[in-house]
Design a protein around this motif. Structure first.
Motif, mmCIF file in Angstrom:
data_model
loop_
_atom_site.group_PDB
_atom_site.id
_atom_site.type_symbol
_atom_site.label_atom_id
_atom_site.label_comp_id
_atom_site.label_asym_id
_atom_site.label_seq_id
_atom_site.Cartn_x
_atom_site.Cartn_y
_atom_site.Cartn_z
ATOM 1 N N THR A 267 0.824 -1.226 0.000
ATOM 2 C CA THR A 267 0.000 0.000 0.000
ATOM 3 C C THR A 267 0.852 1.269 0.000
ATOM 4 O OG1 THR A 267 -0.096 0.087 2.418
ATOM 5 C CG2 THR A 267 -1.874 -1.091 1.313
ATOM 6 N N GLY A 268 2.095 1.152 0.445
ATOM 7 C CA GLY A 268 2.969 2.326 0.500
ATOM 8 C C GLY A 268 2.691 3.243 1.681
ATOM 9 N N VAL A 269 1.964 2.765 2.655
ATOM 10 C CA VAL A 269 1.669 3.600 3.826
ATOM 11 C C VAL A 269 2.740 3.354 4.901
ATOM 12 C CG1 VAL A 269 0.013 4.046 5.682
ATOM 13 C CG2 VAL A 269 -0.811 3.532 3.389
ATOM 14 N N PRO A 270 3.428 4.399 5.346
ATOM 15 C CA PRO A 270 4.558 4.199 6.257
ATOM 16 C C PRO A 270 4.150 4.027 7.721
ATOM 17 C CG PRO A 270 4.335 6.507 5.759
ATOM 18 C CD PRO A 270 3.235 5.811 5.008
ATOM 19 N N VAL A 271 3.333 3.010 7.988
ATOM 20 C CA VAL A 271 2.905 2.736 9.370
ATOM 21 C C VAL A 271 3.387 1.338 9.730
ATOM 22 C CG1 VAL A 271 0.840 2.176 10.735
ATOM 23 C CG2 VAL A 271 0.938 4.310 9.472
ATOM 24 N N ARG A 272 3.977 1.164 10.907
ATOM 25 C CA ARG A 272 4.569 -0.123 11.276
ATOM 26 C C ARG A 272 3.507 -1.156 11.643
ATOM 27 N NH1 ARG A 272 9.692 -0.208 10.067
ATOM 28 N NH2 ARG A 272 9.639 -2.244 11.058
ATOM 29 N N ASP A 273 2.439 -0.700 12.322
ATOM 30 C CA ASP A 273 1.399 -1.658 12.720
ATOM 31 C C ASP A 273 0.087 -1.310 12.026
ATOM 32 O OD1 ASP A 273 -0.213 -3.515 13.849
ATOM 33 O OD2 ASP A 273 0.399 -3.146 15.913
ATOM 34 N N MET A 274 -0.096 -1.867 10.832
ATOM 35 C CA MET A 274 -1.287 -1.516 10.041
ATOM 36 C C MET A 274 -2.499 -2.330 10.428
ATOM 37 S SD MET A 274 0.120 -0.422 6.385
ATOM 38 C CE MET A 274 -1.473 0.002 5.879
ATOM 39 N N THR A 275 -2.318 -3.421 11.173
ATOM 40 C CA THR A 275 -3.470 -4.259 11.502
ATOM 41 C C THR A 275 -3.891 -4.099 12.968
ATOM 42 O OG1 THR A 275 -1.987 -6.124 11.917
ATOM 43 C CG2 THR A 275 -2.977 -6.009 9.738
ATOM 44 N N SER A 276 -3.334 -3.107 13.635
ATOM 45 C CA SER A 276 -3.700 -2.905 15.040
ATOM 46 C C SER A 276 -5.202 -2.618 15.172
ATOM 47 C CB SER A 276 -2.929 -1.714 15.608
ATOM 48 O OG SER A 276 -3.434 -1.387 16.877
ATOM 49 N N GLY A 277 -5.787 -3.165 16.220
ATOM 50 C CA GLY A 277 -7.211 -2.916 16.470
ATOM 51 C C GLY A 277 -7.419 -2.002 17.662
ATOM 52 N N TYR A 278 -6.337 -1.355 18.113
ATOM 53 C CA TYR A 278 -6.455 -0.428 19.251
ATOM 54 C C TYR A 278 -6.116 0.955 18.710
ATOM 55 C CZ TYR A 278 -6.342 0.685 24.300
ATOM 56 O OH TYR A 278 -6.617 1.151 25.557
ATOM 57 N N SER B 118 -8.100 -6.720 7.617
ATOM 58 C CA SER B 118 -7.841 -5.737 6.575
ATOM 59 C C SER B 118 -8.738 -4.516 6.736
ATOM 60 C CB SER B 118 -7.969 -6.359 5.185
ATOM 61 O OG SER B 118 -9.062 -7.206 5.121
ATOM 62 N N PHE B 119 -9.778 -4.612 7.539
ATOM 63 C CA PHE B 119 -10.537 -3.409 7.885
ATOM 64 C C PHE B 119 -9.575 -2.403 8.519
ATOM 65 C CE2 PHE B 119 -12.595 -0.880 11.175
ATOM 66 C CZ PHE B 119 -13.545 -0.222 10.428
ATOM 67 N N GLN B 120 -8.696 -2.902 9.366
ATOM 68 C CA GLN B 120 -7.744 -2.015 10.052
ATOM 69 C C GLN B 120 -6.783 -1.393 9.037
ATOM 70 O OE1 GLN B 120 -8.793 -1.484 12.762
ATOM 71 N NE2 GLN B 120 -9.497 -3.318 13.839
ATOM 72 N N ILE B 121 -6.371 -2.183 8.054
ATOM 73 C CA ILE B 121 -5.460 -1.651 7.026
ATOM 74 C C ILE B 121 -6.177 -0.566 6.220
ATOM 75 C CG2 ILE B 121 -4.108 -2.227 4.961
ATOM 76 C CD1 ILE B 121 -3.865 -5.105 6.081
ATOM 77 N N GLU B 122 -7.422 -0.828 5.884
ATOM 78 C CA GLU B 122 -8.176 0.150 5.083
ATOM 79 C C GLU B 122 -8.346 1.486 5.814
ATOM 80 O OE1 GLU B 122 -11.263 -1.355 2.062
ATOM 81 O OE2 GLU B 122 -11.582 -2.567 3.854
ATOM 82 N N THR B 123 -8.625 1.415 7.111
ATOM 83 C CA THR B 123 -8.845 2.680 7.838
ATOM 84 C C THR B 123 -7.550 3.500 7.878
ATOM 85 O OG1 THR B 123 -8.493 1.551 9.941
ATOM 86 C CG2 THR B 123 -10.762 1.866 9.274
ATOM 87 N N VAL B 124 -6.419 2.815 8.069
ATOM 88 C CA VAL B 124 -5.136 3.526 8.093
ATOM 89 C C VAL B 124 -4.844 4.130 6.710
ATOM 90 C CG1 VAL B 124 -2.643 3.281 8.424
ATOM 91 C CG2 VAL B 124 -4.214 2.069 9.934
ATOM 92 N N PHE B 125 -5.080 3.326 5.678
ATOM 93 C CA PHE B 125 -4.849 3.787 4.301
ATOM 94 C C PHE B 125 -5.648 5.065 4.005
ATOM 95 C CE2 PHE B 125 -6.180 3.872 -0.154
ATOM 96 C CZ PHE B 125 -4.982 3.718 -0.832
ATOM 97 N N TRP B 126 -6.935 5.045 4.323
ATOM 98 C CA TRP B 126 -7.777 6.200 3.981
ATOM 99 C C TRP B 126 -7.440 7.409 4.837
ATOM 100 C CZ3 TRP B 126 -9.512 6.430 -0.564
ATOM 101 C CH2 TRP B 126 -9.929 5.285 -1.224
ATOM 102 N N ALA B 127 -7.082 7.168 6.081
ATOM 103 C CA ALA B 127 -6.695 8.308 6.921
ATOM 104 C C ALA B 127 -5.464 8.989 6.319
ATOM 105 C CB ALA B 127 -6.412 7.846 8.351
ATOM 106 N N TYR B 128 -4.523 8.185 5.806
ATOM 107 C CA TYR B 128 -3.352 8.758 5.147
ATOM 108 C C TYR B 128 -3.724 9.501 3.881
ATOM 109 C CZ TYR B 128 0.891 7.960 7.589
ATOM 110 O OH TYR B 128 1.907 8.079 8.488
ATOM 111 N N ARG B 129 -4.552 8.871 3.078
ATOM 112 C CA ARG B 129 -4.927 9.501 1.811
ATOM 113 C C ARG B 129 -5.634 10.822 2.045
ATOM 114 N NH1 ARG B 129 -3.546 7.599 -3.141
ATOM 115 N NH2 ARG B 129 -4.394 9.588 -3.726
#
Ligand SMILES: Nc1nc2c(ncn2[C@@H]2O[C@H](COP(=O)(O)OP(=O)(O)OP(=O)(O)O)[C@@H](O)[C@H]2O)c(=O)[nH]1
Ligand SMILES: [Mg+2]
Length: 248
Positions: A147-158, A180-191
């Motif tokens: 995804t190219g998102v520079p976050v170390r923990d993309m699947t965190s649920g906290y 992957s819901f967690q990955i999607e939320t991080v991705f969109w927050a970055y975008r």
């Protein structure tokens, strides 16, 4: 400032009473919404009874196991309609320490979105078998690279969101049910160019109840990250034609 902690539950009877107790004791201005998928073990029943005497606890019951993603979307809609300022995601299994809530609330003053991270300060996971840790660690690396998102923990649920981030997420098409819901939320927050920060947490594997992790959920994550990559490439092309690339 009003805070809502959203806790999705599916058969968490052994954990739910202590997690609710501990969150309620942390601060008076923190409310809880439990989204229970008609757990057969009485989780929902326990929360319903508690909510009758404790106004800070709310319960939404869904007819059957419908997945984590849609549970959080329902919780997000509720949080926005009720006017909450800060919105948490938290598991019911006590892997996420409720004592960390004040640290998140401190952090969110200087950010829009705080991710409780197991991998930002080495590896801070306790009690997981090596196979589970490796799966999570490499899934995170894979998601980060694709995804190219520079976050170390993309699947965190906290996590803790400012209201405006949740409002933005509700406008996007989030398709996943599992991790992957967690990955999607991080991705969109970055975008959407929100200020995202990782806060180191210690994650302790559940002592009670059983994991809802399944092959289907891993498989879903495998494909969803490619969907996000595709979205990133397509939108970048549009941006290229319209003007300068605004990469994240
Ligand atoms: N409402 C609802 N909650 C769910 C569903 N699946 C999982 N949960 C809850 O989501 C939280 C996370 O699920 P876990 O089984 O602990 O999964 P995990 O923490 O990602 O993985 P583990 O490492 O195996 O614990 C827990 O509070 C579960 O009860 C679901 O389909 N519906
Ligand atoms: Mg868990």
């Amino acid at each position: 400032m009003r805070t809502l902690v959203i806790i999705p539950t599916y058969n968490e009877r052994e954990n739910i009473s202590s997690v609710l107790d501990r969150v309620l004791k942390i601060r008076d201005d923190v409310d809880i919404l439990v989204i229970d998928d008609n757990s057969a073990d009485g989780t929902g029943e326990y929360v319903r009874k508690l909510s009758e005497r404790e106004k800070r606890v709310k319960l939404h019951t869904r007819p059957t196991k419908l997945g984590l993603g849609t549970a959080y979307i329902e919780g997000f809609r509720y949080a926005i309609s009720e006017g909450y300022d800060y919105i948490f995601e938290m598991d019911a299994d006590l892997s996420h320490n409720p004592n960390d809530i004040p640290r998140f609330l401190e952090g969110i003053k200087k950010a829009d979105f705080i991710i409780g991270s197991r991998y930002s300060d080495g590896v801070s996971v306790v009690n997981w078998p090596m196979s589970r840790l490796l799966l999570s660690y490499f899934a995170n690396m894979y998601a980060r690279v694709v995804t190219g998102v520079p976050v170390r923990d993309m699947t965190s649920g906290y996590k803790c969101y400012r209201r405006k981030v949740v409002e933005a997420l509700l406008k996007e098409r989030i398709v996943s049910d599992g991790y992957s819901f967690q990955i999607e939320t991080v991705f969109w927050a970055y975008r959407c160019k929100f200020k995202v920060k990782e806060l180191p947490i210690i994650f302790i594997d559940r002592f009670e109840g059983s994991s809802k992790m399944s092959k289907r959920i891993v498989w879903e994550a495998f494909w969803v990250v490619w969907r996000l990559r595709f979205i990133r490439i397509m939108r970048r092309n549009v941006e290229n034609k319209q003007g300068p690339v605004r990469d994240f």
